[in-house]
Motif scaffolding. Structure first.
Motif, short mmCIF file in Angstrom:
data_model
loop_
_atom_site.label_atom_id
_atom_site.label_comp_id
_atom_site.label_asym_id
_atom_site.label_seq_id
_atom_site.Cartn_x
_atom_site.Cartn_y
_atom_site.Cartn_z
N ARG A 220 -11.12 48.12 -1.37
CA ARG A 220 -11.95 48.52 -0.24
C ARG A 220 -13.43 48.54 -0.64
O ARG A 220 -14.30 48.13 0.13
CB ARG A 220 -11.50 49.88 0.28
N HIS A 221 -13.68 49.02 -1.86
CA HIS A 221 -15.07 49.06 -2.35
C HIS A 221 -15.63 47.65 -2.50
O HIS A 221 -16.76 47.38 -2.10
CB HIS A 221 -15.10 49.79 -3.70
N GLN A 222 -14.83 46.75 -3.08
CA GLN A 222 -15.28 45.38 -3.25
C GLN A 222 -15.51 44.69 -1.91
O GLN A 222 -16.46 43.91 -1.74
CB GLN A 222 -14.27 44.59 -4.07
N ALA A 223 -14.65 44.99 -0.92
CA ALA A 223 -14.80 44.37 0.39
C ALA A 223 -16.05 44.85 1.11
O ALA A 223 -16.56 44.17 2.00
CB ALA A 223 -13.57 44.68 1.25
N ARG A 234 -22.58 43.85 5.37
CA ARG A 234 -22.63 44.25 6.79
C ARG A 234 -21.46 45.18 7.13
O ARG A 234 -21.62 46.18 7.84
CB ARG A 234 -22.61 42.99 7.66
N ARG A 235 -20.27 44.84 6.63
CA ARG A 235 -19.10 45.69 6.89
C ARG A 235 -19.28 47.06 6.28
O ARG A 235 -18.96 48.09 6.91
CB ARG A 235 -17.86 45.01 6.34
N GLY A 236 -19.77 47.11 5.04
CA GLY A 236 -19.96 48.39 4.38
C GLY A 236 -20.98 49.26 5.10
O GLY A 236 -20.81 50.48 5.21
N LEU A 241 -22.04 53.91 8.38
CA LEU A 241 -22.73 54.42 9.56
C LEU A 241 -21.76 55.16 10.48
O LEU A 241 -22.10 56.20 11.07
CB LEU A 241 -23.40 53.27 10.31
N LYS A 242 -20.54 54.65 10.59
CA LYS A 242 -19.53 55.34 11.39
C LYS A 242 -19.23 56.72 10.82
O LYS A 242 -19.10 57.71 11.56
CB LYS A 242 -18.25 54.51 11.46
N GLN A 243 -19.12 56.80 9.49
CA GLN A 243 -18.87 58.09 8.85
C GLN A 243 -20.01 59.06 9.12
O GLN A 243 -19.78 60.25 9.36
CB GLN A 243 -18.68 57.91 7.35
N HIS A 244 -21.24 58.55 9.12
CA HIS A 244 -22.39 59.42 9.37
C HIS A 244 -22.35 59.97 10.79
O HIS A 244 -22.52 61.18 10.99
CB HIS A 244 -23.69 58.63 9.15
N PHE A 245 -22.13 59.11 11.76
CA PHE A 245 -22.17 59.56 13.14
C PHE A 245 -20.92 60.34 13.54
O PHE A 245 -20.93 61.04 14.55
CB PHE A 245 -22.39 58.37 14.08
N ASN A 246 -19.85 60.22 12.76
CA ASN A 246 -18.66 61.03 13.04
C ASN A 246 -18.83 62.46 12.55
O ASN A 246 -18.06 63.34 12.96
CB ASN A 246 -17.43 60.40 12.37
N ARG A 298 -27.29 44.32 1.59
CA ARG A 298 -27.69 42.92 1.69
C ARG A 298 -26.80 42.27 2.74
O ARG A 298 -25.57 42.29 2.62
CB ARG A 298 -27.54 42.21 0.35
N ILE A 299 -27.42 41.70 3.77
CA ILE A 299 -26.63 41.22 4.90
C ILE A 299 -26.58 39.70 4.97
O ILE A 299 -26.05 39.14 5.92
CB ILE A 299 -27.16 41.80 6.23
N GLY A 300 -27.12 39.03 3.95
CA GLY A 300 -27.00 37.58 3.91
C GLY A 300 -28.24 36.91 3.35
O GLY A 300 -29.37 37.27 3.70
N GLY A 301 -28.03 35.93 2.45
CA GLY A 301 -29.16 35.17 1.92
C GLY A 301 -30.19 36.07 1.28
O GLY A 301 -29.89 36.89 0.41
N GLU A 302 -31.45 35.92 1.73
CA GLU A 302 -32.55 36.73 1.21
C GLU A 302 -32.87 37.90 2.13
O GLU A 302 -33.96 38.49 2.04
CB GLU A 302 -33.79 35.86 1.02
#
Length: 408
Positions: A220-223, A234-236, A241-246, A298-302
């Motif tokens: 799960r950590h690697q994913a 992006r998934r992480g 963020l879901k945990q924060h708002f919950n 990091r959400i992609g590329g640079e």
């Protein structure tokens, strides 16, 4: 007769689980998480009970000495295996050999000086002490290094405490009644072997459960992480963020989108190794700049992202400017180049948003601000249009409050 059958079943359980642990450790390809140690511990204890059955009763013989040594060495190996499970690189064979030599010598000394009752009492007393130390370590782990395994650790502490208590009672019975307390048909011995058989049935699957849970957590950590920078992907970011708002009383968040300026030129001029070094450096600066509790990814590329939790608009803009300035000032050493590289970043800042479902909207607004910053010359912080109004209003209110205090 019943106790003999229980001991025989106990031997079968221990030896079978020793083989199973060994096979599992081979399949883990180097990161055994202590399963090889647990295999040795089960093997030692299983062989000790085999020798006890062959011995037939209390005696002074090589078989008895080996039986006692294996019995005492097994909890030491289990403890070392637990340390391995929690990431401590402890050796096995050197401590095990030291225990074997020391306890064998101690048995000979106690047998010749104090007699057989003292030797058997010593085994029970030292076993009780070892298991007590193990239970105390587990309780300590619940509050420190094993907080994520709270329920499992409490369960293990209870079971191990039971072994310690039974060995302590056996120690007292030996001191009071001598070797008669070790007769196989005695009521206490029956209770003792029933409990040990229960442990031999329950503990090994529980250990396998812990290993499977740890492997699942690592997957799960690697994913949820970018493999190069170890920042959230992006998934992480979404999951965090879901945990924060919950959580109760969760405040609003702001999104920072960060893009490395002229990154393609860096790759084309200096090579992809230099480009990777730049990305890793940006990740380090980002992690060092955001506040404790904020999210960096990091959400992609640079392109990178930071989510500032429970922050006001002015503070977010100031943080973005500190990040931009830090990247502008710092040089990036790259192997194979004559001089360190320098690069800049452009940052787009979203307005405040509440709820993980609002992240896509914040992404669009921060991306639009980032695009304006690129068009305006790069190496700058650009805020979303309505965020600019929020920040300006906050600064005006702060100035008005300062003037009121001065007049007062």
């Amino acid at each position: 007769m019943v106790a003999t059958i229980l001991v025989g079943m106990l031997c079968a359980h221990l030896l079978c689980f020793a083989v199973m642990f060994l096979l599992i450790s081979k399949r883990l390809h180097g990161k055994t998480m202590g399963m090889d140690f647990f295999a040795v511990g089960n093997l030692l204890l299983g062989l000790a009970y085999v020798l006890q059955l062959l011995e037939g009763g209390p005696a002074w013989s090589v078989m008895s000495v080996v039986n006692h040594t294996f019995t005492l060495a097994s909890p030491v190996v289990f403890w070392l295996g637990a340390m391995r499970f929690f990431g401590h690189a402890v050796p096995l064979w050197r401590p095990l050999l030291a225990v074997v030599v020391a306890y064998t010598s101690l048995q000979v000394l106690v047998q010749w000086s104090l007699g057989p009752v003292a030797r058997y009492a010593m085994l029970s007393g030292m076993s009780a002490l070892l298991f007590l130390v193990m239970a105390s370590t587990v309780v300590y782990g619940v509050r420190t290094f094993a907080k994520d395994l709270y329920a499992e650790m409490v369960f293990f502490a209870a079971l191990i405490s039971g072994i310690s208590l039974l060995n302590a009672i056996k120690f007292l019975k030996l001191l009071q009644g001598g070797l008669v307390a070790l007769q196989m048909d005695a009521n206490f011995q029956l209770v003792f072997y029933i409990y040990m058989s229960f442990l031999a049935t329950v503990l090994p699957p529980s250990i396998v459960w812990l290993v499977l849970r740890r492997l699942t957590d690592e997957l799960r950590h690697q994913a949820a992480r970018d493999p190069m920078t170890q920042l959230l992907n992006r998934r992480g970011l979404t999951d965090a963020l879901k945990q924060h708002f919950n959580a109760r009383h969760a405040g609003a968040a702001h999104l920072l989108l960060i893009d490395v300026d002229h990154f393609k030129h860096i790759n084309d001029t200096y090579g992809h190794q230099a480009g990777d070094a730049v990305l890793c450096h940006v990740a380090q600066v980002l992690q060092a700049t955001v506040r404790r509790g904020d999210l960096a990814g990091r959400i992609g590329g640079e392109e990178f992202a930071a989510i500032c939790l429970d922050a006001d608009a002015v503070g977010v803009v100031h943080l973005a400017e500190r990040l931009r300035g830090a990247m502008e000032r710092q040089a990036i050493p790259v192997e194979g180049t004559g001089q360190p590289l320098r690069c800049t970043i452009t940052v787009g800042v979203s307005p405040a948003f509440v709820g993980a479902q609002a992240l896509d909207g914040a992404m669009r607004e921060a991306d639009a601000a980032l695009y304006r910053g690129k068009a305006a010359g790069r190496n700058r912080v650009e805020v979303a249009l309505n965020l600019h109004d929020q920040a300006l209003l906050a600064e005006l209110n702060a100035s008005a409050a300062q003037q009121t205090d001065a007049i007062g």
